[in-house]
Design a protein around this motif. Structure first.
Motif, PDB file in Angstrom:
ATOM      1  N   THR A  12       0.815  -1.163  -0.048  1.00 25.11           N
ATOM      2  CA  THR A  12       0.107   0.047  -0.044  1.00 25.11           C
ATOM      3  C   THR A  12       0.691   1.328  -0.009  1.00 25.11           C
ATOM      4  O   THR A  12       0.475   2.370   0.177  1.00 25.11           O
ATOM      5  CB  THR A  12      -0.854   0.107   1.230  1.00 25.11           C
ATOM      6  OG1 THR A  12      -0.293  -0.269   2.429  1.00 25.11           O
ATOM      7  CG2 THR A  12      -1.879  -1.275   1.172  1.00 25.11           C
ATOM      8  N   SER A  20       1.332   7.531  -1.778  1.00 31.28           N
ATOM      9  CA  SER A  20       0.414   6.273  -1.514  1.00 31.28           C
ATOM     10  C   SER A  20      -1.054   6.652  -1.670  1.00 31.28           C
ATOM     11  O   SER A  20      -1.553   5.886  -1.950  1.00 31.28           O
ATOM     12  CB  SER A  20       0.570   5.830  -0.111  1.00 31.28           C
ATOM     13  OG  SER A  20       2.104   5.532   0.140  1.00 31.28           O
ATOM     14  N   THR A  49      -5.520   4.996  -3.702  1.00 31.29           N
ATOM     15  CA  THR A  49      -6.801   4.477  -3.227  1.00 31.29           C
ATOM     16  C   THR A  49      -7.765   5.389  -4.268  1.00 31.29           C
ATOM     17  O   THR A  49      -8.904   5.494  -4.107  1.00 31.29           O
ATOM     18  CB  THR A  49      -6.987   5.284  -1.926  1.00 31.29           C
ATOM     19  OG1 THR A  49      -6.818   6.771  -2.016  1.00 31.29           O
ATOM     20  CG2 THR A  49      -6.079   4.624  -0.953  1.00 31.29           C
TER      21      THR A  49
END
Length: 244
Positions: A202, A231, A235
């Protein structure tokens, strides 16, 4: 296990030997690995391209094997620890990956953390959901633009800034990316030459010799410096034009 990606904008930087600009990143990425399988399909001379990569990676202590030389490709993909997909023409590369039925097996093994993926230029473009942000001419026609989909955003390798004094009247790279964003709501990271992304699970970080430029719909482009934690991009939700 977590997935492990190294996505280079380019394999050779002006004034440097191949991979010299990313020597430390490569040493870390290849640590403990003895064999690397190379996909030369973005080029036309598979043997010559593979030999070039063999020579360039020799200092890193890995044996380079061209995927075009293996007798059972699918079995090799299931056993490989490291895959490097090189640069060249993205359309030719994707068409060949489709014909060889490589997309799903590679995606699955990378997502399970069983296969490390390294890309450069067109190979980095293949790590995106689609190849739609390539710079290349469509010299061949793949069945689809869908690629490995190892990250949820798009990359434009070899990103170039507009030259203030240029008299060129064609579209700049920025203008072409903005056109893409008119039709597709997905971030596009312009990776300037000498820069790369490293993904571990992640975690995603930008590194290298140059800043990267991030484009998003209805938002001014943003500059990010080497060492930045990106990071949060993992998402992001991507909405593509499904007609293309």
């Amino acid at each position: 296990m977590e997935d492990n990606l190294l996505l280079l904008s380019n394999s050779q930087t002006h004034g440097m030997a191949m991979f010299e600009h990313a020597r430390d990143a490569l040493s870390d990425f290849l640590a403990g690995r003895h064999t690397l399988y190379f996909a030369p399909y973005a080029g036309s001379d598979y043997d010559g391209y593979t030999q070039t990569i063999k020579t360039a990676l020799k200092p890193f202590g890995v044996t380079v094997i061209g995927l075009h030389t293996v007798t059972d490709l699918q079995q090799t993909l299931q056993a490989a620890e490291v895959l490097f997909v090189g640069g060249g023409n993205s359309f030719r590369l994707l068409k060949t990956l489709e014909q060889l039925d490589m997309l799903a097996p590679v995606r699955e093994r990378v997502s399970r953390g069983e296969l490390r993926y390294m890309g450069s230029s067109a190979g980095t473009n293949m790590a995106c959901p689609t190849m739609r942000t390539t710079n290349d001419m469509p010299i061949v026609q793949p069945n689809s633009f869908a690629s490995f989909n190892l990250i949820p955003f798009q990359i434009n390798p070899h990103y170039q800034d507009p030259l203030p004094a240029s008299t060129h009247m064609g579209e700049t790279r920025e203008e072409r990316i903005r056109e893409f964003l008119d039709e597709n709501n997905v971030p596009v990271l312009g990776l300037r030459e000498g820069s790369w992304l490293r993904k571990r699970g992640t975690q995603l970080h930008l590194d290298g010799l140059a800043n990267a430029r991030l484009f998003r719909r209805h938002t001014d482009p943003q500059e990010y410096t080497p060492g930045t934690d990106l990071s949060w991009l993992l998402t992001e939700k991507a909405i593509f034009d499904q007609k293309a």
